[in-house]
Design a protein around this motif. Structure first.
Motif, mmCIF file in Angstrom:
data_model
loop_
_atom_site.group_PDB
_atom_site.id
_atom_site.type_symbol
_atom_site.label_atom_id
_atom_site.label_comp_id
_atom_site.label_asym_id
_atom_site.label_seq_id
_atom_site.Cartn_x
_atom_site.Cartn_y
_atom_site.Cartn_z
ATOM 1 N N LEU A 112 3.533 -24.229 -13.183
ATOM 2 C CA LEU A 112 4.234 -23.338 -12.081
ATOM 3 C C LEU A 112 4.550 -24.199 -11.485
ATOM 4 C CD1 LEU A 112 6.300 -21.296 -11.402
ATOM 5 C CD2 LEU A 112 3.895 -20.262 -10.526
ATOM 6 N N LEU A 134 7.146 -27.313 -12.638
ATOM 7 C CA LEU A 134 7.855 -27.183 -12.767
ATOM 8 C C LEU A 134 9.010 -26.651 -11.366
ATOM 9 C CD1 LEU A 134 7.624 -23.945 -16.076
ATOM 10 C CD2 LEU A 134 8.159 -26.654 -15.892
ATOM 11 N N LEU A 135 8.543 -26.124 -10.439
ATOM 12 C CA LEU A 135 8.835 -25.765 -9.346
ATOM 13 C C LEU A 135 9.422 -27.138 -8.443
ATOM 14 C CD1 LEU A 135 7.374 -22.735 -7.871
ATOM 15 C CD2 LEU A 135 9.045 -22.436 -8.470
ATOM 16 N N GLU A 152 10.680 -29.825 -10.151
ATOM 17 C CA GLU A 152 11.358 -30.501 -10.538
ATOM 18 C C GLU A 152 13.027 -29.945 -9.992
ATOM 19 O OE1 GLU A 152 11.479 -33.468 -12.164
ATOM 20 O OE2 GLU A 152 9.250 -33.410 -11.928
ATOM 21 N N VAL A 153 12.651 -28.933 -9.584
ATOM 22 C CA VAL A 153 13.341 -27.762 -9.018
ATOM 23 C C VAL A 153 14.722 -28.321 -7.977
ATOM 24 C CG1 VAL A 153 14.802 -25.424 -8.058
ATOM 25 C CG2 VAL A 153 12.845 -25.611 -10.268
ATOM 26 N N VAL A 159 12.443 -18.180 -6.036
ATOM 27 C CA VAL A 159 11.503 -18.332 -7.762
ATOM 28 C C VAL A 159 10.191 -18.045 -6.903
ATOM 29 C CG1 VAL A 159 10.411 -18.777 -8.965
ATOM 30 C CG2 VAL A 159 12.587 -19.096 -8.903
ATOM 31 N N GLN A 160 9.557 -18.494 -5.758
ATOM 32 C CA GLN A 160 8.604 -18.778 -4.897
ATOM 33 C C GLN A 160 7.759 -16.984 -4.323
ATOM 34 O OE1 GLN A 160 8.881 -22.660 -3.003
ATOM 35 N NE2 GLN A 160 6.647 -22.504 -2.727
ATOM 36 N N VAL A 179 7.182 -14.586 -6.593
ATOM 37 C CA VAL A 179 6.458 -14.033 -7.793
ATOM 38 C C VAL A 179 4.920 -14.842 -6.990
ATOM 39 C CG1 VAL A 179 7.387 -16.347 -9.335
ATOM 40 C CG2 VAL A 179 5.967 -16.895 -7.992
ATOM 41 N N TYR A 180 5.180 -14.868 -5.554
ATOM 42 C CA TYR A 180 3.910 -14.655 -4.129
ATOM 43 C C TYR A 180 3.859 -12.670 -5.288
ATOM 44 C CZ TYR A 180 4.509 -19.658 -3.198
ATOM 45 O OH TYR A 180 4.295 -20.877 -2.672
ATOM 46 N N VAL A 218 0.005 -16.104 -10.812
ATOM 47 C CA VAL A 218 -0.097 -17.617 -10.988
ATOM 48 C C VAL A 218 0.919 -17.653 -10.171
ATOM 49 C CG1 VAL A 218 2.221 -16.172 -12.770
ATOM 50 C CG2 VAL A 218 1.401 -18.855 -12.050
ATOM 51 N N TRP A 240 1.099 -17.361 -6.801
ATOM 52 C CA TRP A 240 -0.129 -17.427 -5.279
ATOM 53 C C TRP A 240 -1.311 -18.370 -5.990
ATOM 54 C CZ3 TRP A 240 0.226 -15.673 -0.952
ATOM 55 C CH2 TRP A 240 -0.719 -15.729 -0.026
ATOM 56 N N ILE A 254 0.730 -22.398 -5.065
ATOM 57 C CA ILE A 254 0.766 -22.753 -3.406
ATOM 58 C C ILE A 254 0.331 -23.909 -3.132
ATOM 59 C CG2 ILE A 254 0.388 -22.103 -1.246
ATOM 60 C CD1 ILE A 254 1.534 -19.108 -1.406
ATOM 61 N N ILE A 255 -0.796 -23.839 -3.529
ATOM 62 C CA ILE A 255 -2.231 -24.907 -3.059
ATOM 63 C C ILE A 255 -1.639 -26.088 -3.505
ATOM 64 C CG2 ILE A 255 -3.595 -24.505 -4.464
ATOM 65 C CD1 ILE A 255 -5.453 -24.346 -1.953
#
Lengths: 316, 301
Positions: A110, A113-114, A116-117, A126-127, A130-131, A189, A191, A194-195
């Motif tokens: 994830l 993929l993020l 590449e945005v 999105v973040q 999904v958090y 997924v 959360w 983030i790291i």
């Protein structure tokens, strides 16, 4: 600050003692402020270690921990010899294998993929979304899972409309581990990514530019710049994750399983809860718990050692 | 001059068309993830607003409420067990978080003093606990021997400090320049005053994250209450939810709720909404601090 401390006393006394004295004089308040914190650790983190000795005793609440007779390794023999030992060991292992394969890798994917945005706004959106499940209680999540996977639940409705058949997933031993790991990914997924995103933000942009000048395409950038940049974080988290293998998801399993799925759902920690606490076999439960803790510590040390040998990075 | 082979190949790879296709694919994938993440919550909300008898007959994807009824919410608020457990959870969360923050600040302040003699053994004493735990039974026996069974303190004290959070705050405190406190010290301020007047105001973003972590932890906690609190009047919300959602009984919830009653179907969902509403309300305000909090925590020591 340092100088003042040093000039505070004259070197008449032995150095060690006067170091303590000066630190105490300067930091009296700090030491006093640490007292309640250390008290907490002594009582609630180290205190339970005393109770662990009942693993080697036949504990009876009437006479207390000290008065109960010693029985040596009796409870361990009973656990290792029982029919359930292999079952709970296999389940603990299998749930962890699935979770390492899919649950551990999903946040990494994830994050990639993020990364590449190109639109910052879309990425933030999105973040934020999904958090969210990370903050929902495991009781509610489990309630939702039971609901969605019920015989007349949404998942079955959808599958039937696609030509499938109705299955009572929550009492099907073959489905339990998949549902357990899958719902875990659903919840964490975002959360978990983030790291990794933080690690990606720390990669020097000039590395990308240099690679681009050399003609690297998008995929090459991911492979040769982004992934190596994430590696230390991945390894640190993998070691920590392996250290937690023995304790995973115990609360969620208790909420999701039932006697018809014990076959694949019962793990070591749930056995401690059922046999030890619900059936009040405190000594047996403590022994199984101790076995669990020792394996967990061994796994952590092993993972750390392997990582230091093969990748050069380790927790300590 | 022709470009070298490797360059030509990779240029072919990063052709605008290939990039475009990937970008679209990526966006669709991420949107699908958002949809899968949010739909269960949407379903719960729509179901909670539906007419119970129609919801009972409904099957398949739910896009809008089946009819409209607030009966489930009325039931939730009329229910004395749920109301009481809601109040208990608010109390446990407020007092539990307050204790968490006070102790975490005290500990982090001490550990951030580099020239404090004894800092290394104290840190070791604290950090070591991250690698072992007495386990379920010894913890239970400890709480029992302290006489805390059926006492609300049993769900607050055993988790009074989280070592990970303590280290996060310690890192934030250690980044504050010592010169800031010197003048206060010269004016005779003690460390407690320095902590409150200088360290805490300068670490508010980190503290906000810790408050969130601790508070959500208390709000969502159920297992310690399950084993330590027998008295239903002390039960937190999550235990009441467990009865409704997991054991599927609204009977135990009192107020004459009968599982066979249609409203039992939507009451489940209304209870979920009521339980996650406070988290949803603070979420937008706090989420911008997440990355900072987790990032600082990721710093390896």
């Amino acid at each position: 600050m340092q100088e003042r401390v040093r000039s505070g006393g004259v070197g008449v006394r032995p150095i060690r003692e006067s170091r303590w004295r000066r630190s105490w004089q300067r930091y009296t308040w700090v030491y006093l402020m640490l007292v309640p914190v250390l008290l907490y650790y002594a009582v609630f983190e180290y205190g339970p270690l005393y109770g662990l000795i009942i693993a080697f005793k036949d504990y009876s609440p009437a006479v207390g921990i000290g008065g109960s007779p010693w029985v040596g390794w009796q409870w361990f023999h009973e656990f290792f010899g029982s029919f359930y030992f292999w079952r709970v060991l296999r389940n603990t292992l299998m749930i962890n294998v699935w979770d390492l394969l899919f649950g551990f890798t999903a946040p990494i994917l994830l994050a990639l993929l993020l990364n590449e945005v190109t639109s910052t706004r879309f990425r933030r959106f999105v973040q934020t979304m999904v958090y969210l499940p990370h903050f929902i209680s495991i009781v509610v999540i489990s309630g939702l899972v039971l609901d969605l996977f019920a015989q007349n639940g949404l998942i079955n409705d959808i599958l039937v409309s696609l030509g499938g058949t109705r299955t009572a997933y929550m009492s099907d031993p073959g489905s339990f581990q998949g549902i357990y790991v899958g719902s875990g990914i659903w919840q964490s997924v975002g959360w978990g990514s983030i790291i990794y995103l933080a690690a990606l933000a720390g990669i020097n942009p000039s590395l990308y530019e240099a690679a681009r000048v050399d003609g690297a395409g998008r995929w090459h950038l991911v492979r040769h710049v982004t992934l190596p940049g994430m590696m230390p974080t991945i390894i640190t988290l993998l070691i920590l994750r392996i250290g937690q293998m023995m304790s995973v998801g115990f609360e969620k399993i208790i909420l999701l399983y039932n006697p018809s799925t014990y076959e694949t759902a019962d793990v070591i920690s749930t056995t401690v809860y059922r046999r030890g606490l619900l059936e009040a076999n405190f000594s047996y439960g403590a022994a199984v718990g101790l076995f669990n803790a020792v394996i967990a510590l061994a796994l952590l040390l092993l993972a750390n050692r392997l990582s230091r040998t093969f990748t050069g990075s380790s927790l300590w | 001059m022709r470009p070298p082979r490797a360059l030509r190949q990779s240029q072919g790879f990063r052709s605008p068309l290939g990039d475009r296709v990937f970008d679209v694919f990526n966006a669709v994938l991420l949107l699908a993830l958002v949809l899968i993440t949010l739909y269960p919550f949407y379903y719960v909300l729509m179901a909670s607003l539906s007419e119970p008898s129609r919801m009972l007959r409904h099957s398949g994807v739910l896009l809008a409420p089946q009819g409209f009824s607030l009966e489930a919410y009325v039931r939730v608020f009329e229910n004395s067990y749920l109301r009481e457990s809601y109040r208990n959870t608010v109390l446990y969360t407020v007092f539990g978080t307050a204790l968490n923050i006070v102790l975490t600040c005290l500990g982090a302040y001490g550990l951030s003093k580099h020239d404090l003699v004894g800092r290394t053994p104290i840190t070791l004493f604290i950090v070591l606990t991250m690698f072992f735990s007495g386990g379920l039974i010894p913890n239970f026996l400890l709480v029992q021997s302290l006489g805390l069974l059926n006492n609300p303190l049993a769900v607050i004290l055993p988790t009074a400090v989280n070592t990970w959070n303590l280290l996060i705050l310690r890192t934030a405190f250690a980044a504050i320049p010592p010169s800031l406190e010197e003048s206060a010290r010269l004016e005779g301020a003690n460390d407690l005053i320095i902590l409150c007047r200088i360290y805490i105001p300068l670490s508010l973003p980190t503290l906000a994250v810790l408050v969130l972590f601790y508070a959500v932890g208390h709000w969502n906690s159920w297992f310690s209450a399950l084993i330590y609190l027998n008295d239903p009047h002390l039960h937190p919300l999550q235990l009441a939810l467990r009865q409704i959602l997991i054991d599927g009984s609204t009977e135990g919830v009192g107020a004459g709720g009968d599982a066979a009653e249609p409203v039992a179907v939507t009451l489940r969902y209304a209870a979920i909404v009521a339980s996650i509403l406070p988290i949803l309300l603070v979420y937008p305000f706090l989420q911008r601090y997440f990355v900072k909090g987790v990032l600082v925590g990721g710093v390896k020591e």
